[in-house]
Write a protein that holds these residues in place. Structure first.
Motif: not given
Length: 404
Positions: A135, A200, A202-204, A208-211, A215, A217
């Motif tokens: 990463n 990493y 993706p943002q969404t 939906q995000d990954f909060k 995060t 890959d």
């Protein structure tokens, strides 16, 4: 994994960079199309520029370096450790398994110098080697302008490097396998899978995000499918499954499952049972830093039955390994002294490398694996920075591949 410390030596590194060495160009070599050594038919899963072959006694040794993770001003002890391991173990092949370099390279030349730092220990000893990506390998890309594909060309330009580009349509850079011939040179005895584990998430996905989720890959389905389909082709080609090892920077979810002997349990009692069940050795000093999605690679490995071990890095202070349902899962720890380590004075206690001993005369070929550490070689473990100006790159000589 991500650096967890702010280096107190940053001013010194900046000073070295400012006073750095003159720019030297790195001449790139070309890479040929791999050819099947039996049928002479072109295949994406074999490299013939240079041969890997078991020695006359049927033995073959691999060394895995992980997370050398530094810029052009590499900590001198990282190179010292690599050289000590190579001179002591005398491996037939070396894997640099991701996070080979990191941020801090501000120009293309500085990135070339950083790569040259970790290539030279093998090149000077005429040892064949290859890399996977982690990463952090593109951390310098925004400033240097060189991405993983550009870097792969640099790695491939070295005389003893065995990397090849990925097959088309496969996520990542440099996904490949290397067949190792038997001692007679007339058949395949073992295989190596080198996978790009990504950077990493993706943002969404799906809006939906990954909060709340990890995060990093994960191996994508097309990579898993490429492994499975290539494995089938190899089995058909040689009339049997060829035992193998897989190297990927970011661990699988099954690494964590194995440590605790459970999907949901996370207690000392769970681990105690897992040690008995899976024969776990080594240390786990941080959580496995995984992606939010289980790739399914382990399921594919069980289905194919050829991979005897999956080894990663990423989490610098984990060195454990064990047998998880017939497949060894393990870490190599961190080779790089410039990256984060254990807290305080113990920072560099686990700097090391992993050794794999193969014997073609045994059923699974993989006989054993173990860690070796910097402390075994009397290397200074002081928790400080010992970065040095980069060695010059020889711009007068082409790094031409060997063709035999």
């Amino acid at each position: 994994m991500d650096n967890k410390e702010v280096s107190p030596s940053i001013n010194r590194r900046k000073f070295i960079k400012i006073g750095g060495m003159s720019t030297l160009a790195l001449t790139l070599g070309s890479a040929g199309l791999p050819v099947d050594f039996l049928s002479k038919e072109a295949h994406a899963f074999e490299n013939m520029d240079m041969k890997l072959q078991f020695k006359k006694d049927g033995k073959f040794k691999i060394v895995q370096f992980n997370d050398t993770q530094d810029d052009e001003n590499i900590d001198r002890r990282t190179v010292q450790l690599m050289e000590k391991v190579l001179d002591t173990e005398k491996p037939d092949f070396v894997v640099l398994n991701g996070d080979n370099i990191t941020g801090g390279c501000d120009t293309p030349n500085e990135m070339k110098q950083a790569i040259n730092n970790v290539a030279q220990p093998m090149e000077k000893r005429s040892i064949k080697w290859a890399i996977t990506y982690g990463n952090h390998d593109e951390d310098s890309t925004p400033k240097s302008g060189l991405n993983e594909e550009d870097m792969l060309k640099l790695y491939m330009s070295y005389k003893y490097n065995m990397n090849q580009p990925s097959s088309k349509g496969v996520t990542g850079t440099g996904n490949m396998n290397l067949l190792i011939r038997n001692s007679k040179g007339n058949d395949a005895a073992f295989n190596l899978w080198l996978m790009d584990g990504g950077r990493y998430a993706p943002q969404t996905i799906g809006g939906q995000d990954f909060k709340g989720y990890p995060t990093w890959d994960w191996l994508r389905f097309n990579q898993v499918n490429w492994y499975a389909e290539t494995s089938k082709k190899i089995e058909k080609q040689f009339g049997r499954k060829i035992p193998s090892l897989m190297y990927v920077h970011i661990p699988l979810w099954e690494h964590r499952y194995m440590w605790f002997g459970s999907v949901d349990g996370r207690t000392a009692a769970h681990h105690e049972n897992a040690v008995k069940k899976h024969g776990i050795t080594g240390e786990r000093n941080e959580d496995e830093c995984l992606g939010p999605v289980n790739s399914g690679m382990f399921s594919a490995i069980l289905d194919r039955g050829d991979v005897k071990g999956v080894f990663c890095g990423h989490d610098h202070v984990n060195t454990y390994s064990g047998n998880y349902y017939g497949v060894l899962l393990g870490y190599a720890g961190s080779t790089g002294f410039g990256a984060y380590g254990l807290p305080g004075a113990d920072r560099n206690r686990l700097r090391g490398a992993r050794v794999f001993n193969l014997d073609e005369n045994t059923e699974n070929v993989l006989v054993e694996t173990h860690m070796v550490f910097a402390k075994d070689y009397g290397i200074d473990l002081t928790a400080n920075d010992q970065s040095t100006a980069p060695a010059p790159i020889d711009a007068t000589k082409k790094h031409e591949k060997i063709v035999r």
